[in-house]
Design a protein around this motif. Structure first.
Motif, short mmCIF file in Angstrom:
data_model
loop_
_atom_site.label_atom_id
_atom_site.label_comp_id
_atom_site.label_asym_id
_atom_site.label_seq_id
_atom_site.Cartn_x
_atom_site.Cartn_y
_atom_site.Cartn_z
N LEU A 136 36.49 -20.46 23.57
CA LEU A 136 37.84 -20.07 23.13
C LEU A 136 38.51 -21.22 22.39
O LEU A 136 39.16 -21.01 21.36
N HIS A 137 38.33 -22.42 22.88
CA HIS A 137 38.90 -23.61 22.23
C HIS A 137 38.35 -23.77 20.81
O HIS A 137 39.08 -24.21 19.90
N LEU A 138 37.09 -23.40 20.63
CA LEU A 138 36.44 -23.54 19.33
C LEU A 138 36.74 -22.38 18.39
O LEU A 138 36.29 -22.36 17.25
N GLY A 139 37.49 -21.38 18.87
CA GLY A 139 37.86 -20.26 18.01
C GLY A 139 36.87 -19.13 17.96
O GLY A 139 36.91 -18.30 17.03
N ALA A 140 36.00 -19.04 18.96
CA ALA A 140 35.01 -17.96 19.01
C ALA A 140 35.59 -16.72 19.68
O ALA A 140 36.58 -16.78 20.41
N ARG A 141 34.97 -15.57 19.42
CA ARG A 141 35.24 -14.35 20.17
C ARG A 141 34.35 -14.39 21.42
O ARG A 141 33.14 -14.60 21.31
N VAL A 142 34.94 -14.19 22.58
CA VAL A 142 34.21 -14.37 23.82
C VAL A 142 34.17 -13.07 24.63
O VAL A 142 35.21 -12.43 24.85
N PHE A 143 32.96 -12.71 25.05
CA PHE A 143 32.74 -11.59 25.95
C PHE A 143 31.95 -12.12 27.15
O PHE A 143 31.17 -13.07 27.02
N VAL A 144 32.15 -11.50 28.32
CA VAL A 144 31.51 -11.98 29.52
C VAL A 144 30.91 -10.82 30.30
O VAL A 144 31.21 -9.65 30.04
N THR A 145 30.04 -11.17 31.27
CA THR A 145 29.51 -10.17 32.19
C THR A 145 29.69 -10.64 33.62
O THR A 145 29.73 -11.83 33.90
N SER A 146 29.78 -9.68 34.52
CA SER A 146 29.79 -9.96 35.96
C SER A 146 29.55 -8.64 36.69
O SER A 146 29.90 -7.57 36.20
N ARG A 147 28.97 -8.73 37.87
CA ARG A 147 28.84 -7.54 38.73
C ARG A 147 30.17 -7.21 39.40
O ARG A 147 30.36 -6.10 39.88
N ASP A 148 31.08 -8.19 39.44
CA ASP A 148 32.33 -8.08 40.18
C ASP A 148 33.47 -7.64 39.26
O ASP A 148 33.84 -8.38 38.34
N PRO A 149 34.05 -6.45 39.47
CA PRO A 149 35.15 -5.99 38.62
C PRO A 149 36.34 -6.96 38.60
O PRO A 149 36.99 -7.12 37.57
N ALA A 150 36.61 -7.60 39.75
CA ALA A 150 37.73 -8.54 39.81
C ALA A 150 37.48 -9.75 38.92
O ALA A 150 38.40 -10.25 38.25
N GLY A 164 36.45 -9.10 26.07
CA GLY A 164 35.92 -7.96 26.80
C GLY A 164 35.01 -8.43 27.91
O GLY A 164 34.55 -9.58 27.91
N ALA A 165 34.73 -7.56 28.87
CA ALA A 165 33.89 -7.91 30.01
C ALA A 165 33.06 -6.69 30.40
O ALA A 165 33.58 -5.57 30.45
N PHE A 166 31.78 -6.91 30.70
CA PHE A 166 30.85 -5.83 31.00
C PHE A 166 30.15 -6.09 32.33
O PHE A 166 30.02 -7.23 32.78
N ASP A 167 29.67 -5.02 32.93
CA ASP A 167 28.86 -5.14 34.14
C ASP A 167 27.55 -5.86 33.77
O ASP A 167 26.90 -5.52 32.77
N SER A 168 27.15 -6.83 34.60
CA SER A 168 25.95 -7.61 34.30
C SER A 168 24.68 -6.78 34.26
O SER A 168 23.69 -7.20 33.65
N LYS A 169 24.69 -5.60 34.88
CA LYS A 169 23.46 -4.80 34.89
C LYS A 169 23.11 -4.28 33.51
O LYS A 169 21.99 -3.82 33.28
#
Length: 338
Positions: free
Chosen positions: A193-207, A219-224
């Motif tokens: 984010l500091h470098l100005g990129a678009r960032v998306f992440v994954t996790s099994r945990d909705p929280a 955006g964030a997606f389920d890791s599966k």
């Protein structure tokens, strides 16, 4: 590189009497600064998965008792012979990747020196009263940052920076970070984010997915999986459980950055995909002194860090349990008594 343990003086520390085994709080020999070394009164230390792995015997400490702790910050208490850059009372932070002073001539690649050792794994770390390292491994504590913040970044932010630097991440590019919650993944998100990129992440945990979006992820997606984006860079700490979907996400010329394997040590690599899409696969663990110094400057400029929980040193077992259950998002830090 190892502290002189010849003194009969003792200090209090969390230590491992044997491995496999469990950490105990008690007296261990008090490390003294030798020539070129500095003895640091620890003010804060942070947890890493290494703290858990040591209890399993993988890796096995070189000797016992063993004091863990990869992330360390504190106050210079004693100077060894020949140390001139620092003075007693200076507030400092320690680079986890310990190398001979001669390795610094390699600049950004000093961490590749065959004699590189990790603080808290190959030698005593910071989950005790004092820590002794060579003076060239220190940097001055970033101004206007708390001890907890300073102890949070040596391993994770330096590793993340080395990966993203080598991946040539540019403003506007898209980054996918798997397994948000771990220290390196969370630091990679903040750096991207500091470098100005678009960032998306994954996790099994909705929280955790929701928290990552609050922190700036687009955006964030389920890791599966699968993941409904195309990425220029993937930062992966999970390994085989997400590898196929992660690699499929990469665009032509994409870069896969590997900093862990929480789901296992082996993956299958589709070679035609690798060469037809002209992908790069990069790995890193910690970083050079030059990279550590640069990350320290970013901290002084206000780079955000994510702290999951700050606990007193006495609650190290509770902190380990939080890491063991993968409940954290960001770093778990131990504050030491003054």
């Amino acid at each position: 590189m190892l502290p002189d343990l010849a003194s009969l003086r003792v200090m209090q520390a969390w230590n491992l009497p044997e491995s496999p085994g469990q950490f105990v709080w008690g007296e261990v020999p008090d490390p003294q600064a030798g020539p070129g070394q500095v003895r640091v009164k620890v003010r804060a230390s942070a947890l890493n998965h290494m703290d858990l792995w040591l209890t399993t015997g993988l890796p096995k400490p070189p000797s016992f008792p063993h004091v863990p702790g990869n992330d360390v910050a504190g106050v210079v208490e004693t100077l060894g012979e020949g140390v001139t850059r620092f003075a007693i009372g200076d507030e400092v932070v320690i680079n986890t990747a310990l190398v001979p002073e001669s390795a610094l001539e390699r600049g950004l690649d000093s961490v590749l020196d065959p004699k590189m050792r990790l603080l808290g794994e190959h030698c005593w770390g910071g989950h005790g009263e004092f820590c002794v390292v060579a003076a060239h491994q220190l940097e001055f504590k970033p101004k206007n940052r708390t001890w907890a913040e300073v102890a949070s970044y040596p391993v994770c932010t330096t590793t993340a920076w080395r990966l993203l630097r080598r991946a040539r991440l540019a403003p506007g590019e898209t980054v996918l970070i798997t397994g948000i919650g771990g220290g390196v993944a969370t630091a990679a998100m903040q750096l991207a984010l500091h470098l100005g990129a678009r960032v998306f992440v994954t996790s099994r945990d909705p929280a955790k997915r929701a928290r990552a979006v609050e922190l700036g992820a687009e955006g964030a997606f389920d890791s599966k999986g699968p993941y409904p984006i195309s990425a220029d860079v993937v930062v992966d700490s999970i390994g085989p459980a997400t590898w196929e979907y992660s690699v499929r996400t990469l665009r032509h010329g994409g870069r896969m950055c590997v900093c862990g394997g929480t789901s296992g040590p082996k993956v299958e690599l589709n070679l035609p995909r690798l060469f037809f899409k002209q992908l790069d696969i990069l790995g890193a663990s910690c970083g050079s002194q030059e990279e550590f110094r640069y990350v320290t400057s970013l901290m002084e400029e206000g780079l955000p860090v994510v702290l999951d929980e700050i606990l007193p040193l006495s609650e190290f077992p509770r902190a380990l349990d939080r890491l063991r259950t993968a409940s954290q998002l960001g770093k778990v830090v131990l504050e030491h008594p003054e």
